[in-house]
Design a protein around this motif. Structure first.
Motif, PDB file in Angstrom:
ATOM      1  N   GLY A 142       0.835  -1.142  -0.063  1.00 34.67           N
ATOM      2  CA  GLY A 142       0.136  -0.087  -0.044  1.00 34.67           C
ATOM      3  C   GLY A 142       0.860   1.311  -0.029  1.00 34.67           C
ATOM      4  O   GLY A 142       1.955   1.291   0.725  1.00 34.67           O
ATOM      5  N   LEU A 175      -5.365   3.632   6.131  1.00 34.29           N
ATOM      6  CA  LEU A 175      -4.308   2.626   6.773  1.00 34.29           C
ATOM      7  C   LEU A 175      -5.183   1.598   7.380  1.00 34.29           C
ATOM      8  O   LEU A 175      -4.772   0.225   7.322  1.00 34.29           O
ATOM      9  N   PHE A 197       3.104  -0.702   4.183  1.00 32.14           N
ATOM     10  CA  PHE A 197       2.979   0.542   3.488  1.00 32.14           C
ATOM     11  C   PHE A 197       4.196   1.096   3.397  1.00 32.14           C
ATOM     12  O   PHE A 197       5.236   0.995   4.039  1.00 32.14           O
ATOM     13  N   ILE A 238       5.667  -0.346   8.265  1.00 32.07           N
ATOM     14  CA  ILE A 238       5.643   1.059   7.515  1.00 32.07           C
ATOM     15  C   ILE A 238       6.932   1.646   7.027  1.00 32.07           C
ATOM     16  O   ILE A 238       7.721   1.550   7.943  1.00 32.07           O
TER      17      ILE A 238
END
Length: 339
Positions: free
Chosen positions: A66, A111, A122, A149
């Motif tokens: 993502g 998220l 991400f 992330i």
């Protein structure tokens, strides 16, 4: 029939992280016996049942990343995304891109929506609203829940994760020093990104360069705002009421506005007014006349490095792999606005 509780509800009620609840229910040695008992008893009381489908989704790699960017119209983010997609494709990963539009609520919703098993991790740059409010719990919750992330460009020390940044302070210092070396004595600062971590660092670099060269800081020729509203009017007033021979602009829109208003006010660029902008999009380099001297952020390189960090973490066998911060050096590209 009692409604089934979720991990998030239990975590909220007991004032612990979702990760702590999950580990306690799975008898992790990282959690104390006392905490395990408290969480298990509460989970039983609230009729908690593990979501088997969710667990299967969580444990199965989707090979999808993502990407959340704050602004699709900014050419820098477009370049970063290009770098992300190139490397992801080479490594066999798919990419889902979402845009926060600088909104904290939209960023947090994205998220949560994608971390339900849709993606493995991400790559993102923080929204302006989140940085303005210093609100970063939505990132911490996702990381604690096991989804990695990687932050790029706009980051925060409050969140522990991998990061890719440029040397914003040094870039601000070097750009200002270049104007000083060219003979500029009254250098204006134009920033509509003062909410952002990058904007603050670039401005600090500018101020340090003035101090290093014993140039008195003139607040009348410094525009530091968190909005592009009335920016043209503010720049027009600056040029009209002050003697300015150099400009350091901290964002692409700031740079373009500084050059256009300067030309409209009758400045001969670069003879009377030299301008350096923190941007390197097509608009700055090809479509402006005169062409703009810029600080190039190497957006494609940032994207490539960021997604490599994420994939390395996803595929690593290390349970507690240390976080990395990679600094990408900027480059001053001199064009007609200074030479």
């Amino acid at each position: 029939m009692k409604a089934k509780a979720t991990l998030k509800q239990i975590a909220k009620e007991l004032n612990v992280s979702v990760s702590t609840v999950s580990k306690a229910l799975n008898d992790s040695p990282e959690i104390s016996e006392q905490t395990k008992i408290r969480i298990k008893e509460y989970a039983k009381l609230k009729n908690y049942k593990p979501n088997v489908i969710g667990l299967n989704l969580k444990n199965r790699k989707t090979k999808t990343i993502g990407v959340i960017i704050p602004n699709i119209l900014n050419s820098f983010f477009a370049k970063v995304f290009s770098g992300i997609e190139k490397v992801a494709d080479e490594k066999g990963y798919n990419v889902i891109m979402c845009i926060s539009n600088e909104s904290l609520e939209k960023e947090a919703h994205t998220l949560e929506m994608l971390s339900n098993g849709t993606i493995d991790g991400f790559v993102l740059s923080i929204s302006e609203e989140a940085q303005k409010l210093h609100e970063y719990n939505h990132f911490k919750d996702i990381i604690n829940d096991g989804t990695p992330i990687v932050m790029f460009d706009r980051t925060t020390d409050e969140v522990e994760c991998d990061k890719v940044i440029v040397d914003d302070f040094d870039s601000g210092h070097n750009a200002t020093q270049h104007l000083i070396d060219l003979g500029c004595k009254n250098i204006a600062l134009i920033s509509s990104v003062d909410n952002l971590s990058v904007g603050k660092l670039r401005a600090e670099g500018y101020l340090k360069a003035l101090k290093d060269n014993n140039i008195t800081i003139n607040e009348n020729i410094i525009i530091r705002t968190d909005s592009e509203i009335d920016l043209i009017d503010k720049i027009t007033d600056l040029y009209s009421n002050n003697l300015v021979d150099g400009v350091f602009a901290l964002d692409e829109n700031d740079s373009v506005a500084a050059l256009k208003v300067g030309a409209k006010k009758g400045y001969k660029i670069p003879k009377d007014l030299k301008i350096i902008g923190f941007a390197d999009g097509i608009l700055a380099s090809r479509r402006l006349s005169p062409s703009l001297t810029t600080v190039s952020q190497h957006g494609i390189d940032i994207g490539e490095v960021a997604v490599k960090l994420l994939i390395d973490r996803l595929e690593s066998k290390e349970e507690h792999k240390p976080y990395e911060t990679v600094v990408i050096k900027t480059q001053l590209k001199e064009r007609e606005s200074t030479k």
